[in-house]
Scaffold this motif. Structure first.
Motif, PDB file in Angstrom:
ATOM      1  N   TYR A 150      19.173  36.825  75.674  1.00 24.78           N
ATOM      2  CA  TYR A 150      18.122  37.410  76.499  1.00 24.78           C
ATOM      3  C   TYR A 150      17.273  38.431  75.745  1.00 24.78           C
ATOM      4  O   TYR A 150      16.355  39.006  76.315  1.00 24.78           O
ATOM      5  N   ALA A 151      17.613  38.665  74.486  1.00 28.08           N
ATOM      6  CA  ALA A 151      16.818  39.591  73.678  1.00 28.08           C
ATOM      7  C   ALA A 151      16.186  38.867  72.492  1.00 28.08           C
ATOM      8  O   ALA A 151      15.914  39.471  71.461  1.00 28.08           O
ATOM      9  N   SER A 152      15.956  37.565  72.648  1.00 26.94           N
ATOM     10  CA  SER A 152      15.366  36.804  71.545  1.00 26.94           C
ATOM     11  C   SER A 152      14.627  35.593  72.088  1.00 26.94           C
ATOM     12  O   SER A 152      14.687  35.277  73.281  1.00 26.94           O
ATOM     13  N   GLY A 153      13.935  34.908  71.185  1.00 37.23           N
ATOM     14  CA  GLY A 153      13.312  33.630  71.527  1.00 37.23           C
ATOM     15  C   GLY A 153      12.304  33.704  72.663  1.00 37.23           C
ATOM     16  O   GLY A 153      11.592  34.695  72.823  1.00 37.23           O
ATOM     17  N   TRP A 154      12.296  32.604  73.455  1.00 40.71           N
ATOM     18  CA  TRP A 154      11.283  32.532  74.508  1.00 40.71           C
ATOM     19  C   TRP A 154      11.513  33.607  75.578  1.00 40.71           C
ATOM     20  O   TRP A 154      10.574  34.045  76.241  1.00 40.71           O
ATOM     21  N   THR A 155      12.777  34.035  75.748  1.00 37.78           N
ATOM     22  CA  THR A 155      13.036  35.073  76.742  1.00 37.78           C
ATOM     23  C   THR A 155      12.323  36.358  76.359  1.00 37.78           C
ATOM     24  O   THR A 155      11.658  36.989  77.193  1.00 37.78           O
ATOM     25  N   LEU A 156      12.437  36.761  75.117  1.00 37.79           N
ATOM     26  CA  LEU A 156      11.789  37.985  74.656  1.00 37.79           C
ATOM     27  C   LEU A 156      10.278  37.865  74.759  1.00 37.79           C
ATOM     28  O   LEU A 156       9.593  38.814  75.165  1.00 37.79           O
ATOM     29  N   ASP A 157       9.747  36.708  74.437  1.00 39.43           N
ATOM     30  CA  ASP A 157       8.306  36.510  74.547  1.00 39.43           C
ATOM     31  C   ASP A 157       7.842  36.733  75.982  1.00 39.43           C
ATOM     32  O   ASP A 157       6.810  37.354  76.234  1.00 39.43           O
ATOM     33  N   ALA A 219      15.143  47.401  84.990  1.00 36.00           N
ATOM     34  CA  ALA A 219      15.670  48.765  85.004  1.00 36.00           C
ATOM     35  C   ALA A 219      15.925  49.266  83.592  1.00 36.00           C
ATOM     36  O   ALA A 219      15.651  50.436  83.268  1.00 36.00           O
ATOM     37  N   ALA A 220      16.436  48.387  82.724  1.00 31.82           N
ATOM     38  CA  ALA A 220      16.753  48.800  81.355  1.00 31.82           C
ATOM     39  C   ALA A 220      15.497  49.004  80.517  1.00 31.82           C
ATOM     40  O   ALA A 220      15.415  49.940  79.715  1.00 31.82           O
ATOM     41  N   ILE A 221      14.509  48.136  80.714  1.00 36.35           N
ATOM     42  CA  ILE A 221      13.302  48.171  79.894  1.00 36.35           C
ATOM     43  C   ILE A 221      12.318  49.226  80.398  1.00 36.35           C
ATOM     44  O   ILE A 221      11.553  49.805  79.632  1.00 36.35           O
ATOM     45  N   GLY A 222      12.344  49.453  81.707  1.00 40.23           N
ATOM     46  CA  GLY A 222      11.451  50.442  82.283  1.00 40.23           C
ATOM     47  C   GLY A 222      10.083  49.905  82.617  1.00 40.23           C
ATOM     48  O   GLY A 222       9.086  50.636  82.564  1.00 40.23           O
ATOM     49  N   ARG A 223      10.019  48.613  82.951  1.00 38.23           N
ATOM     50  CA  ARG A 223       8.763  48.011  83.385  1.00 38.23           C
ATOM     51  C   ARG A 223       9.087  46.862  84.338  1.00 38.23           C
ATOM     52  O   ARG A 223      10.190  46.320  84.298  1.00 38.23           O
ATOM     53  N   PRO A 224       8.163  46.491  85.211  1.00 35.82           N
ATOM     54  CA  PRO A 224       8.449  45.402  86.150  1.00 35.82           C
ATOM     55  C   PRO A 224       8.698  44.081  85.426  1.00 35.82           C
ATOM     56  O   PRO A 224       7.975  43.720  84.503  1.00 35.82           O
ATOM     57  N   GLN A 280      20.962  47.827  74.447  1.00 36.72           N
ATOM     58  CA  GLN A 280      19.915  47.236  73.603  1.00 36.72           C
ATOM     59  C   GLN A 280      18.770  48.216  73.363  1.00 36.72           C
ATOM     60  O   GLN A 280      18.453  49.035  74.223  1.00 36.72           O
ATOM     61  N   ASP A 281      18.147  48.116  72.207  1.00 37.10           N
ATOM     62  CA  ASP A 281      17.001  48.956  71.883  1.00 37.10           C
ATOM     63  C   ASP A 281      15.730  48.221  72.306  1.00 37.10           C
ATOM     64  O   ASP A 281      15.030  47.615  71.495  1.00 37.10           O
ATOM     65  N   TRP A 282      15.441  48.249  73.583  1.00 39.74           N
ATOM     66  CA  TRP A 282      14.297  47.506  74.114  1.00 39.74           C
ATOM     67  C   TRP A 282      12.969  48.071  73.635  1.00 39.74           C
ATOM     68  O   TRP A 282      11.980  47.337  73.516  1.00 39.74           O
ATOM     69  N   SER A 283      12.921  49.364  73.356  1.00 40.45           N
ATOM     70  CA  SER A 283      11.655  49.955  72.911  1.00 40.45           C
ATOM     71  C   SER A 283      11.199  49.308  71.603  1.00 40.45           C
ATOM     72  O   SER A 283      10.010  49.039  71.416  1.00 40.45           O
ATOM     73  N   ALA A 284      12.144  49.052  70.720  1.00 43.41           N
ATOM     74  CA  ALA A 284      11.795  48.406  69.452  1.00 43.41           C
ATOM     75  C   ALA A 284      11.487  46.928  69.640  1.00 43.41           C
ATOM     76  O   ALA A 284      10.540  46.405  69.075  1.00 43.41           O
TER      77      ALA A 284
END
Length: 293
Positions: A150-157, A219-224, A280-284
């Motif tokens: 969930y932190a890579s590939g098409w999901t991250l895009d 909630a983790a990323i801080g955006r809808p 996870q470091d979502w900001s990066a």
């Protein structure tokens, strides 16, 4: 103290297993095709004995396994194809048999021992069968869907655009596990050989629907973040194998008894999906791409 050979040591599952064993005071032979990679250097820094091994070079496998107590075995179809995975997996098992190892822990996939019709599950089932036929003491651990995807590939895009794009209905549950929990469980099985020998265990850390996953990511990323169901027909244009997997997830489901695993093996330190997202470091990961000039 055990001496454990770990294949895929510079990858997600092998790396997690190597770290878990090292933290418990065991000797780890980290097997990799590239002993000079940054990931190999990181393991060496933790105390691993990094050795060259190539699934297509039997002599390298024999050398790497000689004198080891146990083996953590992981195979993949995604570097080539399922036929290659089967060939390489059988070669690894045969090398373990020649070395007369005391225990082989093979990581497979949850439900791969069933008639799923998923090509990369069927390939793992054949490797499992080959392992059992050798007469070696064996354990098969079979992880559910990887949280790490969930932190890579098409999901991250998709997340960059506020969308959790996933080829399942919003309300269909799916069992999940992070690589760190796979490594912790593998290390447990390797350390408690008598308890785990001859057992095949589906493992998962949490169960969530795509709708819940989207909420937790938001909630983790801080955006809808909103879930968007990707049509299987679209996935099929990229990979018939992955389309078959998601179709199975949606129709049959990937059920694993999460509550029982938590109760029976609390020492694994199971991570919920919320736990994983917080780590996870979502900001990066979600930083805007640099402008092109």
């Amino acid at each position: 103290m055990l001496t454990v050979a770990v294949t895929g040591a510079t990858g997600a599952q092998g790396g997690a297993t190597a770290r878990a064993l090292l933290s418990s005071g065991h000797q780890v032979r980290a097997l990799t095709r590239d002993p000079n990679s940054p990931a190999a250097d990181a393991l060496r820094g933790l105390g691993a004995d990094v050795r060259h091994a190539d699934f297509d070079d039997r002599a390298s496998l024999d050398t790497a396994l000689a004198g080891a107590d146990s083996l953590f075995a992981v195979t993949t179809p995604f570097e080539a194809d399922t036929a290659t995975e089967i060939r390489q997996g059988k070669a690894l098992v045969d090398a373990a048999s020649t070395a007369r190892l005391g225990h082989v822990v093979l990581t497979s996939a949850a439900h791969a021992d069933r008639d799923t019709g998923i090509p990369h599950y069927d390939s793992k089932r054949l490797i499992e069968q080959h392992l059992r036929a050798t007469g070696l003491p064996w354990t098969v651990i079979a992880p559910a869907a990887f949280m790490d995807n969930y932190a890579s590939g098409w999901t991250l895009d998709g997340l960059r655009d506020g969308t959790f794009a996933w080829p399942m209905p919003t309300d269909r549950p799916l069992t999940l596990i992070p690589a760190d929990d796979i490594g912790a469980f593998a290390a447990l099985a390797l350390q408690r050989r008598d308890e785990f020998t001859g057992r095949r265990i589906d493992i998962a850390s949490d169960e969530r629907t795509p709708g819940q996953i989207a909420e937790i990511l938001a909630a983790a990323i801080g955006r809808p973040i909103a879930h968007q169901e990707v049509p299987l027909s679209y996935v099929r244009t990229w990979s018939a194998d992955l389309a078959a997997m998601f179709e199975y997830f949606t129709t049959s489901g990937l059920d694993v008894d999460v509550a029982r695993l938590h109760r029976d093996y609390p020492e694994v330190g199971w991570h919920s999906f919320t736990d994983w997202t917080v780590g996870q470091d979502w900001s990066a990961l979600l930083a805007p791409a640099p402008a092109r000039h």
